[in-house]
Scaffold this active site. Structure first.
Site, short mmCIF file in Angstrom:
data_model
loop_
_atom_site.label_atom_id
_atom_site.label_comp_id
_atom_site.label_asym_id
_atom_site.label_seq_id
_atom_site.Cartn_x
_atom_site.Cartn_y
_atom_site.Cartn_z
CG ASP A 5 -37.83 -24.55 13.92
OD1 ASP A 5 -36.69 -24.10 13.68
OD2 ASP A 5 -38.74 -24.59 13.07
CG ASN A 12 -30.02 -28.94 11.04
OD1 ASN A 12 -30.37 -29.35 12.14
ND2 ASN A 12 -30.78 -28.10 10.33
C1 FPP Z 1 -33.39 -24.94 15.26
O1 FPP Z 1 -33.36 -23.55 15.15
C2 FPP Z 1 -32.35 -25.43 16.12
C3 FPP Z 1 -31.28 -26.18 15.74
C4 FPP Z 1 -31.03 -26.59 14.36
C5 FPP Z 1 -30.26 -26.63 16.70
C6 FPP Z 1 -30.76 -26.97 18.08
C7 FPP Z 1 -29.63 -26.87 18.97
C8 FPP Z 1 -29.64 -26.34 20.22
C9 FPP Z 1 -30.87 -25.90 20.91
C10 FPP Z 1 -28.38 -26.17 20.96
C11 FPP Z 1 -27.56 -27.40 21.21
C12 FPP Z 1 -28.31 -28.51 21.80
C13 FPP Z 1 -27.95 -29.26 22.86
C14 FPP Z 1 -28.75 -30.46 23.15
C15 FPP Z 1 -26.83 -28.92 23.75
P1 FPP Z 1 -33.05 -22.90 13.74
O2 FPP Z 1 -31.62 -22.53 13.71
O3 FPP Z 1 -33.51 -23.81 12.67
O4 FPP Z 1 -33.94 -21.62 13.81
P2 FPP Z 1 -34.66 -20.88 12.59
O5 FPP Z 1 -35.65 -21.84 12.04
O6 FPP Z 1 -35.30 -19.71 13.25
O7 FPP Z 1 -33.59 -20.50 11.63
#
Ligand code: FPP
Length: 245
Positions: free
Chosen positions: A19, A67
């Protein structure tokens, strides 16, 4: 304290809620997508380190059922990032003998993501060093509802009787039927929530919350979480004395 790297002292199954990509980018005055790209670098570092440390199962929450309500543009770029990463990382997965596994409502993903996943899962299926599971379009409640639906159908068709439904049968109907329970769950970015991740499978997991935003999460932070895990006494409902005896 120095971390013990013996297989017995390592969590057999480590799960991570990655996250903070969006906040990381916003803090830098950049677009959220930038955070996801750097998030992939953190994924690469943590996967490689987990293999080095003899962790047998690593499960990453890459995209939740919730998401899907993000802006279309962000979803599209995340999917593209996933396809590109799978393409470029296949060689490294083979080199490190990592098996790729996927859990979630995969049919909901774009065709191109599904076919790329299928290809990499097939190519890596005989690898034994570590199982890397990506949770994609995954939701714990949906997983449980699916399991119940399948069981209800089997009862209706007289394939199983209600008295025989126990925990192990429920387990067999989950996406994670081939994975052990989670031993350690890490969540980054300072949030202290489970967010519908592996609800059944974390029943006895140790929880570790790190303030670090996911793109900044390195092997050093992973070590810190593992040291904390190794210091804890896991009693599974028993007393300390019973564990010693
Ligand atoms: C959470 O951060 C992250 C995600 C919803 C996506 C996770 C994806 C990756 C790390 C990249 C792709 C993965 C692979 C396995 C290749 P957020 O966007 O919710 O952050 P925030 O809470 O600060 O808005």
């Amino acid at each position: 304290m120095i971390m013990s790297t013996s297989k017995n002292d390592m969590p057999k199954h480590l799960a991570i809620i990655m996250d903070g990509n969006g906040r990381w980018a916003e803090l830098k005055g950049k677009n959220r997508i930038h955070g996801h790209s750097y998030g992939v670098k953190a994924v690469q570092e943590v996967v490689e380190e987990a293999v080095q440390l003899n962790i047998e199962y690593l499960t990453l929450y890459a995209f939740s059922t919730e998401n899907w309500s993000r802006p279309q543009e962000e979803i599209g770029i995340l999917m593209k990032l996933l396809v590109n990463t799978l393409r470029t990382e296949l060689e490294k997965l083979l080199e490190n003998r990592i098996r790729l596994n996927v859990i979630g409502n995969i049919q909901q993903l774009p065709e191109i993501v599904q076919s790329e996943l299928e290809y990499v899962v097939e190519q890596t299926k005989n690898n034994k060093e570590m199982t890397l599971t990506l949770a994609l379009s995954y939701g714990g409640r949906e997983e449980l509802a699916n399991a119940l639906k399948q069981l209800a159908c089997k009862v209706k068709d007289n394939l199983i009787s209600p008295e025989n439904i126990d925990q192990s049968i429920i387990n067999e109907h989950l996406y994670t039927q081939n994975l052990p329970d989670v031993d350690l769950l890490i969540r980054t970015s300072g949030e202290k929530r489970i967010s519908n991740f592996l609800l059944w499978q974390i029943a006895y997991a140790e929880l570790y919350f790190s303030k670090v935003l996911w793109p900044d999460f390195t092997k050093k932070h992973l070590h810190k979480a593992l040291i904390s895990y190794q210091k804890r006494e896991r009693r599974f409902g028993k007393t300390s004395k019973q564990l010693l005896g």
